[in-house]
Design an enzyme around this catalytic site. Structure first.
Site, PDB file in Angstrom:
ATOM      1  N   ARG A  40      83.617  -6.520  22.442  1.00  6.86           N
ATOM      2  CA  ARG A  40      83.874  -6.189  23.850  1.00  6.86           C
ATOM      3  C   ARG A  40      84.550  -4.836  23.974  1.00  6.86           C
ATOM      4  O   ARG A  40      85.405  -4.476  23.155  1.00  6.86           O
ATOM      5  CB  ARG A  40      84.797  -7.233  24.488  1.00  6.86           C
ATOM      6  CG  ARG A  40      84.118  -8.539  24.837  1.00  6.86           C
ATOM      7  CD  ARG A  40      85.020  -9.401  25.705  1.00  6.86           C
ATOM      8  NE  ARG A  40      86.352  -9.541  25.151  1.00  6.86           N
ATOM      9  CZ  ARG A  40      87.432  -9.834  25.879  1.00  6.86           C
ATOM     10  NH1 ARG A  40      87.336  -9.991  27.187  1.00  6.86           N
ATOM     11  NH2 ARG A  40      88.609  -9.968  25.299  1.00  6.86           N
TER      12      ARG A  40
ATOM     13  N   SER B  93      90.549  -8.459  14.640  1.00  6.42           N
ATOM     14  CA  SER B  93      91.049  -9.801  14.319  1.00  6.42           C
ATOM     15  C   SER B  93      90.776 -10.202  12.872  1.00  6.42           C
ATOM     16  O   SER B  93      90.209 -11.265  12.586  1.00  6.42           O
ATOM     17  CB  SER B  93      90.430 -10.822  15.271  1.00  6.42           C
ATOM     18  OG  SER B  93      90.682 -10.437  16.600  1.00  6.42           O
TER      19      SER B  93
ATOM     20  N   ASP C 144      94.321 -10.214  17.242  1.00  4.48           N
ATOM     21  CA  ASP C 144      94.121 -11.001  18.468  1.00  4.48           C
ATOM     22  C   ASP C 144      95.278 -11.974  18.712  1.00  4.48           C
ATOM     23  O   ASP C 144      95.617 -12.284  19.857  1.00  4.48           O
ATOM     24  CB  ASP C 144      92.793 -11.753  18.433  1.00  4.48           C
ATOM     25  CG  ASP C 144      92.664 -12.675  17.223  1.00  4.48           C
ATOM     26  OD1 ASP C 144      93.448 -12.540  16.271  1.00  4.48           O
ATOM     27  OD2 ASP C 144      91.754 -13.530  17.227  1.00  4.48           O
TER      28      ASP C 144
END
Length: 920
Positions: free
Chosen positions: A542, A606, A660
């Site tokens: 994203r 992450s 994350d």
């Protein structure tokens, strides 16, 4: 020739006149389809009443749970005994069930009379007689020195609380044995058998108490797997069927199905059929052994139909409509007309001659008209019986169809009883009316070939199969059901690894790496501006534009676009991966019209990184299916900057590389200042928290706090939790992209739980406990059992029929029982994951409480991840485990709103604020 035609016309006219005369006289016994549909609706209401916990005590139709939970599946085998008590004869039976590639069932049986003195005597005498007959049967077949399981067919209403126990509610038919009502009949039989055990060497284990109706269903179910209704139309009448357990309020649990013994003979005992009953029904009832009871049965069963015909004939004769008004002593004698006489009089060709012979034996002098009238009386009485039976059966079939939410029902009704079998017209009439009342049900009527006694043996065989499956399933799932002691041990080991990871001299060998993030503060509400955020951590990537507004009306607005990361990119070269990322960023900047702006950027990455500052992160190792080469040991921020330079279209100010988990904590910290812990329970599993600088030996300085990314997924990579790892965990680990690594994560995260379930299901199928021992091609495919299926299968809202449909989507066409087992496997795997996650979190909470030197710790944990958010039970089990293992910590769990996007922007904003403060 003319005379012959004239004679034929005379007999036809005579027959029509007699039929019309009887029809007018017995109009109340002739039921229209509308009347039958009304009776069907009344019976449906009675069924619902009998199934309800609050309404059952006053229900006439008792809907008794039988505790028979499964139909035969063809895998049953062994040697079984059965006894059948309920009619004019007692029966002992030996059933040998074998598989050998095809089902087979060998029977040996013997009938014994049941003398009137036994039927009207004491309970002790009755069960001693049964035990004596069984002993005789066993001795004659050299079975006295074998231990054999026994099924007991007991054809009277019993309230059961388990399969091998039943309290007699009331005697029916012609039984009137003293001292048995309200006692457990299985205990009474066992007591009688015990007397013979030592002296004669018989060893019989009574495993199941079965109603004859249930036995009929099970007998037919062995031949036809679609059979889910049992029906008896004989001396008595009754029906049973497989009901959804969630509808049976008298029994705990809501998984699967259970056979319900309706005891429909009592339908109408509460007055529900008063408008249907006639004066003849009332007279018959008053002269019976149990007035006011079993009123529906008295209108249907063979025990009563002959008497009903007799009462009608007596009244018609007294009114001068038959036999010139002259009654005989025999006609006035109760019981002189039996069902066998009614059946004989209704035979197609010889019916009239049979009628004349039977009436003559009753000392009557019937004319041709009398014989025609009497024959039609028999037809009306037996036809009404079939109609009433069809209406109640149609109600059961409708309920089965509704339970399955099916437009059409295809099912089989197992059927037994002398009336159905011996009456020349009964079966045809019943079938025709049922199909007319429920046109949406395709019904096969299957005659029970060897009676309900074989069914008792089949119930016993199924019970033994289920008990064996239960034992083996428990053995498979036992390692997943961690005891409180085992969880405390996990908590202790996690605590030691947390401490080791913080120490300079031990971090190299610690499995929990405790990576400093250089995030040294949480949001204070003054953050504002526009920020870019990147989020890489799964199969999607994203890019976000985040606008943060400060002050009294503080807010965060986000605009984002999602891009796929193809497998060939995930497992290609590092340069290809970062070029793809920059391509996605370029498309987003173009899309938002901000390609020329040099915005501060936070990069949510992450994966385990070792950081030397907030904008530098060296990849320790890939997880979650990524395998891009030339990345491990490299600074991912530098790789991103180089890819931006290669593209040479825009420039960005990369302020922070963020995990994350840290982003989750920061997002919740923006809303709640007490949030100092972040937890991810999704595709991966991880936790971060704010640690005192003085405890972080690998970073210089003792003042303030810094967020530590624990990377606890690697907990156990040194073998410290091998005692709780199962063979299935090892199989999943060996088949993964990183064998021997992230062992704790592989037991707790969404990426692996479905695969663990698949391995267990394969093992259970290989053992013959699932899917009839057949492993489908789809089940062999790694990754087919996604974790989202666990969430769907374990949903409380889903009935087993829907669970079965989910399995069918996966190519697994199993039974209702298979669905129950798969659901239990899913529950065991996900519950263990939640408990292990809770044990790890409890270790961290206790550490923070002790570090702060407080008796009670009040803290908020920010949580994100699909497993925590979407699984129906994971979050509850996790919270309960934390409460159990860290009782001195008051924990609030706060769901994060986009920690990896919003959190990255907030970290970037906090970092800029702290950097500017340092420069000033």
């Amino acid at each position: 020739m003319f005379a012959v035609h004239l004679l034929a016309f005379y007999f036809t006219k005579l027959k029509e006149d007699q039929i019309k005369k009887v029809d007018r006289y017995l109009y109340q016994l002739r039921l229209s389809d509308d009347a039958l549909l009304d009776i069907m609706a009344r019976f449906q209401a009675e069924m619902a009443k009998g199934l309800g916990r609050d309404t059952n005590p006053t229900a006439a139709v008792k809907m008794l749970p039988s505790f028979v939970r499964s139909l035969p599946d063809g895998s049953e085998k062994g040697d079984f005994l059965a006894v059948d008590l309920g009619g004019s004869q007692f029966r002992a039976l030996r059933v040998k069930v074998s598989q050998d590639g095809k089902q087979s069932c060998q029977l040996e049986s013997q009938y014994y009379p049941t003398p009137p003195e036994v039927l009207q005597g004491s309970g002790a005498e009755l069960f001693d007689y049964v035990a004596g007959c069984l002993l005789d049967f066993m001795e004659s077949r050299n079975l006295t020195h074998k231990k054999l399981p026994l099924g007991f067919t007991f054809s009277f209403p019993c309230r059961q609380t388990k399969l091998e126990e039943g309290v007699l509610l009331s005697w029916t038919k012609h039984f009137k044995v003293r001292g048995v009502q309200d006692t457990d009949v299985v205990s009474a039989l066992r007591k009688a058998l015990e007397k013979h055990k030592a002296s004669l060497g018989i060893d019989v284990d009574v495993l199941a108490l079965v109603n004859d109706t249930v036995g009929t269903m099970m007998t037919c179910g062995y031949e036809d797997p679609r059979c889910e209704v049992g029906l008896i139309i004989g001396t008595g009448t009754n029906a049973c069927y497989m009901e959804e357990l969630r509808h049976i309020e008298l029994v705990e649990g809501d998984e699967g199905r259970m056979c319900v013994n309706t005891e429909w003979g009592a339908f109408g005992d509460d007055g529900a059929l008063e408008d249907v009953r006639t004066e003849f029904d009332r007279e018959l009832d008053q002269g019976s052994l149990n007035p006011g009871k079993q009123l529906f049965e008295k209108m249907i069963s063979s025990l009563h139909l002959g008497e009903l015909v007799r009462l009608i004939l007596v009244k018609m004769t007294k009114e001068g409509l038959l036999f010139n008004g002259k009654v005989s002593t025999a006609l006035c004698t109760k019981g002189k007309i039996e069902m066998k006489h009614v059946a004989a009089m209704e035979k197609y060709k010889e019916g009239l001659s049979n009628t004349k012979e039977i009436l003559t034996e009753l000392n009557l002098f019937p004319s041709e008209e009398d014989c025609l009238a009497v024959q039609h009386v028999c037809t009306i009485v037996s036809f009404r019986s079939a109609n009433l039976c069809a209406a109640a059966l149609a109600a059961i079939l409708t309920r089965l169809r509704d339970n399955k939410k099916a437009l059409r029902l295809r099912t089989t009704v197992g059927i037994d009883g002398t009336l159905y079998k011996a009456h020349p017209q009964y079966a045809k009439r019943l079938h025709k009316v049922v199909r007319r009342l429920v046109p949406t049900c395709d019904v096969r009527f299957l005659l029970s070939t060897s009676g309900s006694t074989r069914g008792a043996a089949m119930v016993t065989a199924v019970a033994r199969r289920l008990a064996e499956r239960r034992r083996r399933l428990d053995a498979v799932l036992a390692p997943f059901r961690l005891s409180p002691h085992a969880l405390r041990q996990v908590k202790g080991k996690m605590r030691r690894e947390l401490e080791r990871g913080l120490r300079r001299d031990m971090q190299g060998t610690a499995t929990v790496k405790m990576l400093p993030t250089y995030v040294c503060g949480t949001p204070d509400g003054t953050e504002r501006g526009k920020f870019l955020a990147l989020d890489l951590g799964g199969t999607n990537f994203r890019v976000l534009l985040v606008k943060i507004r400060s002050g009294r009306r503080k807010s965060v607005r986000m605009y984002n676009k999602i891009f796929a990361i193809p497998l060939e990119i995930m497992q290609g070269t590092g340069e290809e991966l970062f070029d793809h990322i920059v391509q996605c960023i370029a498309e987003f900047l173009e899309y938002m019209g901000i390609k020329g702006a040099r915005l501060p950027l936070g990069f949510t990455f992450s994966f385990p990184c070792r950081q030397a500052s907030i904008d530098k992160g060296t990849l320790v190792g890939w997880t979650k299916g990524f395998k891009a080469t030339d990345c491990e040991g490299e600074d991912v921020v530098d790789m991103l900057r180089e890819a931006i330079k290669r593209r040479n279209e825009f420039d960005l100010d990369i302020v922070a590389v963020v995990n994350d988990t840290v982003g989750t904590m920061m997002t919740c910290g923006y809303e709640d200042p007490k949030c100092e812990i972040g937890l991810i329970a999704g595709t991966g599993s991880n936790v971060c928290y704010m640690e005192d600088m003085k405890n972080i030996e690998v970073v210089e300085g003792n003042e303030g706090k810094m967020c530590i990314n624990t990377e606890w997924g690697g907990f156990g990579d040194n073998g410290c939790i091998d005692d709780i790892r199962t063979e299935y965990d090892k199989e999943v680990d060996e088949g993964s992209l990183n064998p021997g690594k992230q062992r704790y994560e592989k037991m707790t995260s969404g990426m692996y739980l479905g695969e663990i379930v698949r391995q267990i299901v394969i093992d259970l199928t290989t053992q013959g406990l699932l899917f009839r021992g057949q492993i489908s091609e789809s089940l062999r495919k790694r990754g087919i059992f996604e974790t989202k299926f666990l969430s769907q299968i374990e949903s409380d809202r889903l009935a087993l029929l829907q669970v079965r449909r989910i399995l069918q989507q996966l190519g697994l066409d199993g039974t209702c029982e298979d669905s129950i087992v798969v659901k239990e496997v899913c529950g065991a795997v996900s519950a263990r994951a939640a408990r292990l996650c809770g044990a790890g979190l409890a270790a961290l909470l206790d550490k923070r409480r002790e570090d702060q030197g407080v008796q009670r710790l009040e803290v908020t944990v920010g949580v994100d991840g699909t497993l925590y958010k979407l699984h129906p039970h994971f979050s509850r089990v996790l919270r309960e485990t934390v409460q159990e293992l860290a009782p001195q910590c008051d924990v609030t769990f706060m769901l994060s709103e986009d920690g990896s996007g919003k959190g990255a922007a907030l970290i970037t904003a906090v970092a800029k604020r702290l950097r500017q403060a340092g420069e000033n």
